[in-house]
Design a protein around this motif. Structure first.
Motif, short mmCIF file in Angstrom:
data_model
loop_
_atom_site.label_atom_id
_atom_site.label_comp_id
_atom_site.label_asym_id
_atom_site.label_seq_id
_atom_site.Cartn_x
_atom_site.Cartn_y
_atom_site.Cartn_z
N UNK A 50 0.86 -1.18 0.00
CA UNK A 50 0.00 0.00 0.00
C UNK A 50 0.90 1.23 0.00
N UNK A 51 1.01 1.83 -1.16
CA UNK A 51 1.92 2.96 -1.31
C UNK A 51 1.49 4.12 -0.43
N UNK A 52 0.19 4.37 -0.34
CA UNK A 52 -0.30 5.53 0.42
C UNK A 52 0.01 5.42 1.91
N UNK A 53 0.15 4.18 2.37
CA UNK A 53 0.44 3.95 3.79
C UNK A 53 1.88 3.52 4.02
N UNK A 54 2.65 3.43 2.95
CA UNK A 54 4.03 2.94 3.05
C UNK A 54 4.08 1.64 3.86
N UNK A 55 3.18 0.74 3.51
CA UNK A 55 3.10 -0.50 4.27
C UNK A 55 3.18 -1.71 3.36
N UNK A 56 3.55 -2.81 3.96
CA UNK A 56 3.65 -4.09 3.25
C UNK A 56 3.37 -5.18 4.29
N UNK A 57 2.12 -5.27 4.73
CA UNK A 57 1.75 -6.19 5.80
C UNK A 57 1.61 -7.62 5.28
N UNK A 58 2.05 -8.53 6.10
CA UNK A 58 2.00 -9.97 5.78
C UNK A 58 0.76 -10.58 6.41
N UNK A 59 0.09 -11.44 5.65
CA UNK A 59 -1.14 -12.05 6.16
C UNK A 59 -1.17 -13.54 5.87
N UNK A 60 -1.91 -14.23 6.72
CA UNK A 60 -2.21 -15.64 6.47
C UNK A 60 -3.57 -15.91 7.07
N UNK A 61 -4.48 -16.55 6.33
CA UNK A 61 -5.85 -16.73 6.82
C UNK A 61 -5.96 -17.71 7.97
N UNK A 62 -5.08 -18.72 8.02
CA UNK A 62 -5.19 -19.73 9.05
C UNK A 62 -3.79 -20.20 9.41
#
Lengths: 115, 116
Positions: free
Chosen positions: B68-80
């Protein structure tokens, strides 16, 4: 070899001694990187090579640290007159030159303890 | 100079629950972004990377991350989350140059604990 190989895996040395850490990159990989990782921290960039040329050594903390890669393959990171604060995990990584956006593969590291 | 912030030092989740690990970066242009995982006694393994294109990136072991360029973020996710996901996770940013990327700056890491 199949992966990036670092030796020794563990090194205990007395303060004031010199140490040499070795990195054998994946065959054919052009770029080679050295990182240092203190306990509880992320890896910290030290230096990198393209072939035998050292491109950036801005991360080397002081002139006791040096690195070479004379034939563009194996690299040695040397720490002279070691101090206790040099104790850390030293990690090596290598990367293909082309295509440019390829993954860097890390070795298992050398755990250096200065006593 | 680039930098990476991982605000969560330690996270505990229950097995089967969803996971999100936060990462914020500082870089003057579009960066190269990475997530690595480090298991005890192991080297760093690349989970996924973002270079360009689709901002939602799929990686190995069921992980994904969104740039997310606007938030300068690169969050990692996993559903389970699975118990085997317990490890330390590092976000990293690479500086672009004509040869792709070279110097990579890592965050301080997030330790993930998975409870039954």
């Amino acid at each position: 070899g199949a992966g990036v190989s670092q030796s020794p895996r563990y090194k205990v040395t007395k303060r004031g001694q010199d140490v040499a850490l070795r990195c054998d990159p994946i065959s054919g990989h052009v770029s080679l990187y050295w990182y240092r990782q203190a306990l509880g921290q992320g890896p910290e960039f030290l230096t990198y090579f393209n072939y035998e040329a050292q491109q950036d050594k801005s991360g080397l903390p002081n002139d006791r640290f040096s690195a070479e890669r004379p034939e563009g393959s194996i690299s040695t990171l040397t720490i002279q007159r070691t101090e206790q604060r040099d104790s850390a995990m030293y990690r090596c990584a290598s990367k293909r030159g082309r295509p440019p956006n390829t993954e860097a593969f890390f070795g298992q590291g050398t755990r250096l303890t200065v006593v | 100079a680039q930098s990476v912030t991982q605000p969560d030092i330690h996270i505990t989740v229950s097995e089967g629950a969803s996971l999100e690990l936060r990462c914020n970066y500082s870089y003057g242009a579009t960066p190269y972004l990475f997530w690595y995982v480090q298991s005890p006694g192991q080297g760093l393994q690349l989970l996924l990377k973002y270079f360009s294109g689709d901002t939602l990136v799929q990686g190995i072991k069921g992980f994904e991350a969104e740039f997310k360029r606007s938030q300068s973020s690169f969050n990692l996710r996993k559903p389970s989350v699975h118990w085997s996901d317990a490890a330390e996770y590092f976000c990293a940013v690479g500086r672009r140059n004509s040869g792709g990327y070279q110097k990579v700056t890592f965050g301080t890491g997030t330790k993930l604990q998975v409870i039954p």
